[in-house]
Design an enzyme around this catalytic site. Structure first.
Site, mmCIF file in Angstrom:
data_model
loop_
_atom_site.group_PDB
_atom_site.id
_atom_site.type_symbol
_atom_site.label_atom_id
_atom_site.label_comp_id
_atom_site.label_asym_id
_atom_site.label_seq_id
_atom_site.Cartn_x
_atom_site.Cartn_y
_atom_site.Cartn_z
ATOM 1 C CG ASN A 150 -19.652 9.483 52.775
ATOM 2 O OD1 ASN A 150 -18.618 10.012 52.385
ATOM 3 N ND2 ASN A 150 -20.774 10.148 52.896
ATOM 4 C CD GLU A 248 -19.335 21.619 51.438
ATOM 5 O OE1 GLU A 248 -20.380 21.362 52.051
ATOM 6 O OE2 GLU A 248 -19.156 22.684 50.825
ATOM 7 C CB CYS A 282 -23.003 14.282 54.516
ATOM 8 S SG CYS A 282 -22.947 14.685 52.770
ATOM 9 C CD GLU A 461 -16.987 20.732 48.125
ATOM 10 O OE1 GLU A 461 -17.822 19.810 48.163
ATOM 11 O OE2 GLU A 461 -15.768 20.550 48.277
HETATM 12 P P1 NDP Z 1 -13.377 12.177 58.879
HETATM 13 O O1 NDP Z 1 -13.570 13.569 59.291
HETATM 14 O O2 NDP Z 1 -12.924 11.199 59.882
HETATM 15 O O3 NDP Z 1 -12.353 12.058 57.676
HETATM 16 C C1 NDP Z 1 -12.486 12.736 56.449
HETATM 17 C C2 NDP Z 1 -11.134 12.802 55.785
HETATM 18 O O4 NDP Z 1 -10.267 13.599 56.580
HETATM 19 C C3 NDP Z 1 -10.436 11.454 55.646
HETATM 20 O O5 NDP Z 1 -9.642 11.443 54.483
HETATM 21 C C4 NDP Z 1 -9.570 11.437 56.877
HETATM 22 O O6 NDP Z 1 -8.508 10.539 56.758
HETATM 23 C C5 NDP Z 1 -9.099 12.872 56.935
HETATM 24 N N1 NDP Z 1 -8.664 13.342 58.238
HETATM 25 C C6 NDP Z 1 -8.936 12.832 59.460
HETATM 26 N N2 NDP Z 1 -8.319 13.560 60.430
HETATM 27 C C7 NDP Z 1 -7.631 14.557 59.790
HETATM 28 C C8 NDP Z 1 -6.816 15.638 60.226
HETATM 29 N N3 NDP Z 1 -6.573 15.858 61.522
HETATM 30 N N4 NDP Z 1 -6.277 16.453 59.305
HETATM 31 C C9 NDP Z 1 -6.535 16.269 57.992
HETATM 32 N N5 NDP Z 1 -7.292 15.259 57.516
HETATM 33 C C10 NDP Z 1 -7.853 14.414 58.404
HETATM 34 O O7 NDP Z 1 -14.750 11.768 58.220
HETATM 35 P P2 NDP Z 1 -15.158 10.357 57.701
HETATM 36 O O8 NDP Z 1 -14.190 9.883 56.675
HETATM 37 O O9 NDP Z 1 -15.426 9.528 58.906
HETATM 38 O O10 NDP Z 1 -16.504 10.693 56.929
HETATM 39 C C11 NDP Z 1 -17.715 10.792 57.553
HETATM 40 C C12 NDP Z 1 -18.065 12.230 57.849
HETATM 41 O O11 NDP Z 1 -18.009 13.011 56.659
HETATM 42 C C13 NDP Z 1 -19.466 12.373 58.355
HETATM 43 O O12 NDP Z 1 -19.491 13.252 59.453
HETATM 44 C C14 NDP Z 1 -20.213 12.998 57.186
HETATM 45 O O13 NDP Z 1 -21.313 13.764 57.533
HETATM 46 C C15 NDP Z 1 -19.158 13.832 56.576
HETATM 47 N N6 NDP Z 1 -19.497 14.088 55.177
HETATM 48 C C16 NDP Z 1 -19.901 15.345 54.827
HETATM 49 C C17 NDP Z 1 -20.294 15.623 53.535
HETATM 50 C C18 NDP Z 1 -20.689 16.997 53.120
HETATM 51 O O14 NDP Z 1 -20.674 17.246 51.930
HETATM 52 N N7 NDP Z 1 -21.023 17.904 54.008
HETATM 53 C C19 NDP Z 1 -20.325 14.565 52.513
HETATM 54 C C20 NDP Z 1 -19.853 13.287 52.995
HETATM 55 C C21 NDP Z 1 -19.464 13.074 54.289
HETATM 56 P P3 NDP Z 1 -8.647 9.041 57.358
HETATM 57 O O15 NDP Z 1 -9.956 8.506 56.906
HETATM 58 O O16 NDP Z 1 -7.511 8.386 56.743
HETATM 59 O O17 NDP Z 1 -8.590 9.204 58.837
#
Ligand code: NDP
Length: 480
Positions: A150, A248, A282, A461
């Protein structure tokens, strides 16, 4: 078609298997580049490279590390416009937002941590004049940094910059959906004289490349931003290896609007908090709670403003809402709008896919959607939708507002709107979130702790929190 490559030991290389995955432009729905589908051999190579580079990176000292990080920030700034364009194309966000938020913030993240390490102090404790203790902070070793789609470069640098500044070497994996700016960034590293192996960027699917980083015994800390369900999986994989873990995760953030607020400001900022970046932040305020006496007026004017937001080609300067990240995510958002209707909600505006003509006819657009008439217990108000969808509900009393705000499993952020300072303190104290904004939203000081309570994450963080995460405290006790 552009081939994105991994960056391992200073070399731009494909995955060992030679496999690539398609990378889509969400605004057009077309594949415009391909990204390595990395697996365990690629992660092994990256971790080896990071280990090999560790001693050299640490021996450069804080001044050496700070200098190189500042150089990287300068280079990024010099090329900011092409990074902004790349970010917009890769993620569907508006070019305006990429220009004004994502890329400036990525530059600021790097500069902030490059400077922070120059000002770090260490603790010393004198024990009854019989001993001196001093506490050294040593880099944890190889750090894994996994970031979401995002805010791609913004969150990539939010992890990588403190890790490198702290003296760690890094294996980073951006989301497979938005790999482009991390790739462009990796191309700057050699020119900035970052020694080979200090930063390794490995692209690929979360379930493969991401999982391998978390499971690898040579990775000593994992900093992850993403969904709560993914965070749970990562915690389970990391636990037996005793890695340090920073998670996070998701949010379902309340904006609490009291009748004594500055109405116009609360309204304007709440519209931004709901729909900036298509609601894919988020920290977006996705549940607006409004004191009953101003509820009707607030809903009416909020809907008027939301209906005026322009949806369309993210590259056009007069567009407010760009494309959602993928067709699957658009379908998920639409399914929640259907569910909201089933749950008894009234969709006051939006609620539909937007068909954009011309270049973006195949893109993934959803109209800003405002829903009322739902309880806080329904799925629409409990689940993170992560799209341009907001609910508005009335409350009668301060305690009811607090109960509603705290009624989800998440605890990331909240906004409170009131001109009464005592009330602001009281409600801030009672709301269970890691980040509280009073009369503002997304107003960030990089020194402050950033992160969530409850299912929104583990750890913080930002500022020293990030530098402490990427280091271990070592106490040395000298008997006098
Ligand atoms: P995901 O959890 O799907 O993915 C986040 C990252 O983790 C991506 O690089 C993804 O790779 C990777 N990933 C996925 N599965 C695994 C695994 N089993 N082991 C290790 N890495 C993995 O989130 P999104 O990318 O869909 O992002 C949206 C989410 O992130 C929302 O829920 C949002 O709230 C949260 N978010 C939280 C923030 C915070 O600071 N608290 C800030 C921004 C977003 P790939 O995409 O290649 O599958």
């Amino acid at each position: 078609m552009e081939r994105i490559l991994n960056y391992i030991h200073g070399d731009l290389v494909p995955a060992a298997s030679g496999a690539f995955m398609d990378n889509y432009d969400p605004a057009t729905g077309r594949v415009y580049s391909v990204v390595p589908d990395s697996e365990s051999p690629d992660i092994n190579r990256a971790v080896e490279a990071a280990h090999a580079a560790s001693a050299r990176w640490q021996s450069m000292g804080i001044a050496g590390r700070s200098k190189i990080l500042n150089k990287l920030a300068d280079m990024l700034e010099g090329d900011a416009e092409s990074f902004a364009l790349a970010e917009s194309m890769d993620s569907g966000k508006t070019l305006t937002l990429a220009r004004t938020l994502d890329i400036p913030r990525a530059i600021a993240n790097i500069r902030f941590f490059a400077s922070a390490i120059m000002h770090e102090s260490s603790d010393a404790h004198i024990t009854d004049h019989t001993a001196i203790n001093y506490t050294e902070r040593v880099p944890v070793g190889v750090a894994g940094c996994i970031s979401p789609w995002n805010l791609p470069l913004y969150l990539f640098t939010w992890k990588v910059a403190p890790a490198l500044a702290a003296g760690c070497t890094v294996v980073a994996k951006p989301s497979e959906l938005t790999p482009m700016t991390a790739y462009l960034f990796s191309k700057l590293c050699a020119e900035a004289e970052l020694p080979p192996g200090v930063l390794n960027v490995v692209h690929g699917a979360g379930s493969k490349a991401g999982h391998e980083i978390v499971a690898h015994p040579g990775v000593k800390a994992v900093s992850f931003t993403g969904g709560t369900a993914t965070g749970k999986k990562i915690a389970a994989v990391a636990a037996p290896t005793f890695k340090k873990l920073s998670l996070e995760l998701g949010g379902k953030n309340p904006s609490i609007i009291f009748a004594d607020c500055d109405f116009e400001q609360a309204l304007n900022v709440s519209v931004q908090a709901s729909f900036t970046n298509q609601g894919e932040i988020c920290l977006c305020g996705s549940r607006i709670l409004v004191e009953a006496s101003i509820y009707e007026r607030f809903v009416k004017t909020f809907v008027e403003r939301a209906s005026k937001l322009t949806v369309g080609d993210p590259l056009h300067h007069d567009i407010n809402v760009g494309a959602l990240i993928s067709s699957a995510h658009r379908d998920k958002v639409m399914s929640y709008i259907s569910l909201a209707r089933e749950e008894g909600g009234s969709v006051l505006c939006g609620g539909e896919i937007v068909h954009v003509s011309g270049r973006c006819s195949g893109g993934y657009f959803v109209a800003p959607t405002v829903i009322t008439g739902l309880t806080q217990q329904c799925h629409t108000n409990q689940d993170e939708i992560f799209g341009p969808v907001v609910t508005i509900a009335p409350f009668e009393t301060e305690s009811e507002a607090i109960a509603m705000a705290n009624s989800t499993r998440y605890g990331l952020a909240a906004s409170i709107w009131t001109e009464n300072l005592r009330k602001a303190h009281r409600v801030s104290s009672a709301v269970q979130c890691g980040i509280i904004w009073v009369n503002c939203w997304l107003f960030r000081d990089l020194r402050t702790p950033f992160g969530g309570m409850k299912d929104s994450g583990v750890g913080r963080e930002g500022g020293w929190n990030a530098l402490n995460f990427f280091t271990e405290a070592k106490n040395v006790c000298i008997k006098l």
